[in-house]
Design a protein around this motif. Structure first.
Motif, PDB file in Angstrom:
ATOM      1  N   SER B  15       8.772   3.869  10.393  1.00 41.30           N
ATOM      2  CA  SER B  15       9.013   2.480  10.005  1.00 41.30           C
ATOM      3  C   SER B  15       7.949   1.572  10.599  1.00 41.30           C
ATOM      4  O   SER B  15       7.532   0.589   9.975  1.00 41.30           O
ATOM      5  CB  SER B  15      10.409   2.034  10.423  1.00 41.30           C
ATOM      6  OG  SER B  15      10.544   2.091  11.817  1.00 41.30           O
ATOM      7  N   LEU B  19       5.686  -0.683   8.318  1.00 38.56           N
ATOM      8  CA  LEU B  19       5.676  -2.130   8.545  1.00 38.56           C
ATOM      9  C   LEU B  19       4.249  -2.635   8.729  1.00 38.56           C
ATOM     10  O   LEU B  19       3.894  -3.709   8.251  1.00 38.56           O
ATOM     11  CB  LEU B  19       6.540  -2.455   9.766  1.00 38.56           C
ATOM     12  CG  LEU B  19       6.852  -3.931   9.988  1.00 38.56           C
ATOM     13  CD1 LEU B  19       7.545  -4.515   8.778  1.00 38.56           C
ATOM     14  CD2 LEU B  19       7.716  -4.113  11.219  1.00 38.56           C
ATOM     15  N   THR B  20       3.428  -1.826   9.411  1.00 35.24           N
ATOM     16  CA  THR B  20       2.026  -2.218   9.575  1.00 35.24           C
ATOM     17  C   THR B  20       1.354  -2.373   8.221  1.00 35.24           C
ATOM     18  O   THR B  20       0.657  -3.358   7.969  1.00 35.24           O
ATOM     19  CB  THR B  20       1.270  -1.148  10.391  1.00 35.24           C
ATOM     20  OG1 THR B  20       1.997  -0.854  11.571  1.00 35.24           O
ATOM     21  CG2 THR B  20      -0.113  -1.623  10.763  1.00 35.24           C
ATOM     22  N   LEU B  23       2.695  -5.468   6.476  1.00 32.04           N
ATOM     23  CA  LEU B  23       2.221  -6.722   7.075  1.00 32.04           C
ATOM     24  C   LEU B  23       0.791  -7.040   6.664  1.00 32.04           C
ATOM     25  O   LEU B  23       0.375  -8.193   6.692  1.00 32.04           O
ATOM     26  CB  LEU B  23       2.308  -6.647   8.604  1.00 32.04           C
ATOM     27  CG  LEU B  23       3.695  -6.861   9.204  1.00 32.04           C
ATOM     28  CD1 LEU B  23       3.681  -6.564  10.690  1.00 32.04           C
ATOM     29  CD2 LEU B  23       4.179  -8.273   8.953  1.00 32.04           C
ATOM     30  N   TYR B  29       6.709 -13.719   6.872  1.00 32.96           N
ATOM     31  CA  TYR B  29       7.567 -12.819   7.662  1.00 32.96           C
ATOM     32  C   TYR B  29       8.351 -13.632   8.670  1.00 32.96           C
ATOM     33  O   TYR B  29       8.014 -13.691   9.842  1.00 32.96           O
ATOM     34  CB  TYR B  29       6.705 -11.774   8.364  1.00 32.96           C
ATOM     35  CG  TYR B  29       7.478 -10.608   8.941  1.00 32.96           C
ATOM     36  CD1 TYR B  29       8.510 -10.011   8.228  1.00 32.96           C
ATOM     37  CD2 TYR B  29       7.169 -10.099  10.188  1.00 32.96           C
ATOM     38  CE1 TYR B  29       9.212  -8.946   8.747  1.00 32.96           C
ATOM     39  CE2 TYR B  29       7.861  -9.025  10.721  1.00 32.96           C
ATOM     40  CZ  TYR B  29       8.880  -8.448   9.989  1.00 32.96           C
ATOM     41  OH  TYR B  29       9.568  -7.387  10.502  1.00 32.96           O
ATOM     42  N   ARG B  30       9.401 -14.285   8.188  1.00 33.06           N
ATOM     43  CA  ARG B  30      10.168 -15.144   9.064  1.00 33.06           C
ATOM     44  C   ARG B  30      11.443 -14.456   9.512  1.00 33.06           C
ATOM     45  O   ARG B  30      12.041 -13.695   8.749  1.00 33.06           O
ATOM     46  CB  ARG B  30      10.522 -16.427   8.311  1.00 33.06           C
ATOM     47  CG  ARG B  30      10.448 -17.622   9.212  1.00 33.06           C
ATOM     48  CD  ARG B  30      10.704 -18.842   8.404  1.00 33.06           C
ATOM     49  NE  ARG B  30      11.609 -19.689   9.157  1.00 33.06           N
ATOM     50  CZ  ARG B  30      11.947 -20.886   8.778  1.00 33.06           C
ATOM     51  NH1 ARG B  30      11.498 -21.371   7.649  1.00 33.06           N
ATOM     52  NH2 ARG B  30      12.752 -21.610   9.519  1.00 33.06           N
ATOM     53  N   TYR B  31      11.827 -14.700  10.749  1.00 30.38           N
ATOM     54  CA  TYR B  31      13.094 -14.162  11.244  1.00 30.38           C
ATOM     55  C   TYR B  31      14.222 -14.702  10.400  1.00 30.38           C
ATOM     56  O   TYR B  31      14.195 -15.864  10.056  1.00 30.38           O
ATOM     57  CB  TYR B  31      13.276 -14.608  12.703  1.00 30.38           C
ATOM     58  CG  TYR B  31      14.281 -13.785  13.464  1.00 30.38           C
ATOM     59  CD1 TYR B  31      13.893 -12.605  14.081  1.00 30.38           C
ATOM     60  CD2 TYR B  31      15.609 -14.188  13.553  1.00 30.38           C
ATOM     61  CE1 TYR B  31      14.815 -11.847  14.776  1.00 30.38           C
ATOM     62  CE2 TYR B  31      16.526 -13.433  14.246  1.00 30.38           C
ATOM     63  CZ  TYR B  31      16.131 -12.260  14.856  1.00 30.38           C
ATOM     64  OH  TYR B  31      17.030 -11.506  15.535  1.00 30.38           O
ATOM     65  N   PRO B  32      15.233 -13.992  10.019  1.00 32.19           N
ATOM     66  CA  PRO B  32      15.555 -12.578  10.215  1.00 32.19           C
ATOM     67  C   PRO B  32      15.230 -11.697   9.011  1.00 32.19           C
ATOM     68  O   PRO B  32      15.942 -10.741   8.766  1.00 32.19           O
ATOM     69  CB  PRO B  32      17.061 -12.647  10.400  1.00 32.19           C
ATOM     70  CG  PRO B  32      17.489 -13.791   9.522  1.00 32.19           C
ATOM     71  CD  PRO B  32      16.324 -14.718   9.388  1.00 32.19           C
ATOM     72  N   GLN B  33      14.190 -12.025   8.274  1.00 35.60           N
ATOM     73  CA  GLN B  33      13.748 -11.158   7.176  1.00 35.60           C
ATOM     74  C   GLN B  33      13.443  -9.766   7.722  1.00 35.60           C
ATOM     75  O   GLN B  33      12.753  -9.656   8.735  1.00 35.60           O
ATOM     76  CB  GLN B  33      12.423 -11.706   6.672  1.00 35.60           C
ATOM     77  CG  GLN B  33      12.431 -12.312   5.315  1.00 35.60           C
ATOM     78  CD  GLN B  33      11.064 -12.868   5.026  1.00 35.60           C
ATOM     79  OE1 GLN B  33      10.601 -13.783   5.715  1.00 35.60           O
ATOM     80  NE2 GLN B  33      10.393 -12.328   4.051  1.00 35.60           N
ATOM     81  N   ILE B  34      13.925  -8.744   7.061  1.00 35.19           N
ATOM     82  CA  ILE B  34      13.621  -7.395   7.570  1.00 35.19           C
ATOM     83  C   ILE B  34      12.240  -6.951   7.119  1.00 35.19           C
ATOM     84  O   ILE B  34      11.468  -6.406   7.896  1.00 35.19           O
ATOM     85  CB  ILE B  34      14.703  -6.386   7.136  1.00 35.19           C
ATOM     86  CG1 ILE B  34      15.988  -6.716   7.906  1.00 35.19           C
ATOM     87  CG2 ILE B  34      14.262  -4.961   7.429  1.00 35.19           C
ATOM     88  CD1 ILE B  34      17.106  -5.762   7.705  1.00 35.19           C
ATOM     89  N   TYR B 225      -0.366 -11.422  12.711  1.00 35.43           N
ATOM     90  CA  TYR B 225       0.106 -10.129  12.224  1.00 35.43           C
ATOM     91  C   TYR B 225      -0.750  -9.581  11.091  1.00 35.43           C
ATOM     92  O   TYR B 225      -1.082  -8.405  11.067  1.00 35.43           O
ATOM     93  CB  TYR B 225       1.557 -10.226  11.754  1.00 35.43           C
ATOM     94  CG  TYR B 225       2.572 -10.166  12.866  1.00 35.43           C
ATOM     95  CD1 TYR B 225       2.163 -10.045  14.191  1.00 35.43           C
ATOM     96  CD2 TYR B 225       3.936 -10.214  12.595  1.00 35.43           C
ATOM     97  CE1 TYR B 225       3.097  -9.985  15.210  1.00 35.43           C
ATOM     98  CE2 TYR B 225       4.876 -10.152  13.616  1.00 35.43           C
ATOM     99  CZ  TYR B 225       4.456 -10.038  14.915  1.00 35.43           C
ATOM    100  OH  TYR B 225       5.371  -9.966  15.911  1.00 35.43           O
TER     101      TYR B 225
END
Lengths: 295, 262
Positions: B15, B19-20, B23, B29-34, B225
């Protein structure tokens, strides 16, 4: 009968010349240069007063001892955890009956070893930080209600994030290094001891630890001293309160105030001396623990 | 239990990798977006065409890595020969001697090295970085060399010599083929060490000579990121390719049991 010698004397010195040159000039020369400047003797800057004053400056600085404890704490915990897990993993891999899992785990280990520290920092930040993936998943599953409830691992005095990264890099190193030796020892001792009713842990302690002690002490000491002198990971993830020795040394070294150069050099010498003492103590204690099982 | 642990470990690793990659291609990519959203090629374009420094940095890193690999492997195999043929009894002692750079805290070591580089006018210089990297790579290459030389029986050399083989031919026909997997392995490890190393490249390069790791560092520090992810992927791709080549090569060339790969 004439004996054949692998090579003659001139050959020997010729072959050893490059390493002696590189180590002598850059490692030795560098340390001697640092030692001279640390005494306060830098004629180019008009400093000619020789003495131990700069060492005193460093040793009497209020944060030196807390920095030292903090650095030793991080290096010790990271190296110990890496060693324990690494030796355990190597032993499990040696005894593994599932060829596929064994290959898979080895591949992950090799990955861990070849990925740069900086990438590890990035990975760990996007996974384990407060806004990282795990925190997000927990939030969405309802385990936490705000991100503050997720434990803060980075930029904290506990240095948990730093230790985590060091362990992620250290475990593969120790595992592969020790497995290389354990693989040569083979499974036979295990099988014989098992027939006589010894437990897995007992076999590890009495047979495999003493036999692979050199590899364990060696790899563990290397990661320990590496963690003590590492720069980029602690520098990125230190809290404001606790700074490790190498980050402090670097800040001192790049200080624009020229008069602090002898202090930086004294700090450098102290770090070398501390490093050597620490690694000697560490390896001796480890030796006692690892070889103690054999008696 | 063991299975579960392996599955958890593997899914975390996978994962993180996934995710890398995401990104590097999604900007929001804002919290709480998975998972990140808003698809963009901005970061890759920035790497490939907008910022010339990036390509230059990758190229510099590869060049430094190759030269470090050649230098440290050569020195390592020369030293390994001396250690194996002249220090039979005190091998452990010699191991500590040639591994000395690993036992000096790296930051302190490189500040000393940096001082010497300034003295020899090698600071801000390509060769300065190569030599600095070689200092920490030589212990590893020597270690590999020693374990490979140990696997070569002296009888083989003696037989060749009785048949009238000179030293050059002996090296070319007997030693080199047997050492080849070791040389490849050592080169790969030295390359990887150099390619991933940050502090020496930063200190000795002095900001004048940009490498991938010195370029990468500020992006991570600033929490950028997108760009970090792109450079991470470049890092991983280069490292894995070098590793794969070395693994394939050593397997093909192996004539004696070896050091790291199985």
């Amino acid at each position: 009968m004439r004996k054949f010698k692998p090579s003659n004397k001139t050959n020997k010195y010729l072959l050893a010349l490059p390493i002696l040159l590189i180590y002598g000039l850059f490692l030795g020369g560098g340390l001697i240069g640092v030692a001279i400047e640390s005494s306060g003797y830098i004629p180019a800057l008009g400093l000619t007063e020789v003495g131990m004053a700069h060492y005193m400056n460093i040793l009497s600085a209020p944060n030196f001892w807390s920095d030292l404890t903090y650095s030793l704490y991080i290096a010790f915990f990271a190296a110990t955890i890496s060693t324990l897990l690494g030796v355990y993993m190597a032993y499990r891999l040696l005894l593994s009956k599932h060829k596929k899992i064994e290959i898979l785990v080895k591949k992950i280990m090799q990955m861990g070893m070849i990925l740069p520290y900086l990438y590890m920092v990035f990975l760990v930040l996007i996974l384990f930080s407060r806004t990282g993936l795990i925190s997000r998943v927990m939030y969405n599953l309802g385990f936490i209600e705000t991100l503050e409830q997720f434990p803060q691992l980075f930029y904290t005095p506990s240095g948990a994030g730093i230790i985590l990264i060091f362990v992620m890099k250290g475990v593969p190193f120790v595992t592969l290094f020790v497995l290389n030796i354990m693989g040569r020892i083979g499974k036979y001792y295990y099988q014989v001891a098992k027939i006589h009713g010894a437990s897995d842990f007992y076999i590890l302690k009495k047979i495999y630890l003493p036999l692979s002690s050199t590899a364990i002490i060696w790899s563990s000491s290397i990661v320990f001293i590496y963690y003590l002198g590492a720069f980029e990971v602690p520098y990125l993830l230190n809290s404001n309160k606790n700074v490790n020795l190498s980050s402090r040394l670097y800040s001192l070294y790049i200080d624009t105030n020229i008069s602090t150069i002898p202090d930086a050099m004294a700090y450098n010498m102290l770090l070398v001396i501390i490093g050597i003492i620490a690694v000697v103590v560490y390896s001796q204690v480890l030796k006692r623990i690892v070889k103690g099982g054999g008696h | 239990m063991k299975r579960i642990l392996i599955v958890i470990g593997l899914s975390v690793v996978l994962s993180a990798m996934l995710l890398t990659i995401l990104l590097s291609m999604f900007s929001y990519y804002r919290y709480p977006q998975i998972l990140p959203s808003e698809w963009t090629l901005h970061y890759w374009m920035y790497f490939l065409s907008v910022n010339d420094l990036m390509a230059e940095a990758v190229l510099n890193s590869i060049k430094i890595g190759v030269f470090t690999a050649v230098l440290s492997t050569t020195v390592g195999f020369m030293t390994g020969r001396v250690v194996v043929s002249h220090f039979k009894s005190n091998r452990n002692m010699m191991m500590i001697v040639y591994s000395l750079p690993l036992f000096v805290p790296a930051t302190a070591l490189f500040i000393g090295v940096h001082m010497m580089m300034i003295k020899f006018s090698l600071n801000n210089n390509f060769w300065g970085i190569v030599i600095s990297h070689a200092i920490i790579a030589i212990p590893y290459s020597t270690n590999i060399a020693v374990s490979f030389y140990e696997g070569i029986s002296i009888d083989m050399e003696n037989v060749a010599k009785t048949l009238g083989c000179g030293p050059i031919l002996l090296f070319k026909k007997i030693l080199l083929p047997l050492l080849m997997p070791g040389i490849l392995l050592s080169s790969a490890i030295c390359f990887l060490l150099s390619f991933s190393e940050y502090f020496a490249a930063f200190l000795v390069g002095g900001g004048k000579l940009v490498t991938l790791s010195t370029l990468y560092y500020p992006y991570i520090n600033n929490g950028d990121y997108g760009n970090s992810a792109v450079l991470s992927i470049v890092f991983v791709v280069v490292n894995l390719s070098v590793f794969a080549i070395a693994e394939y090569g050593t397997r093909k060339l192996t004539r004696i049991s070896n050091y790291l790969f199985e």
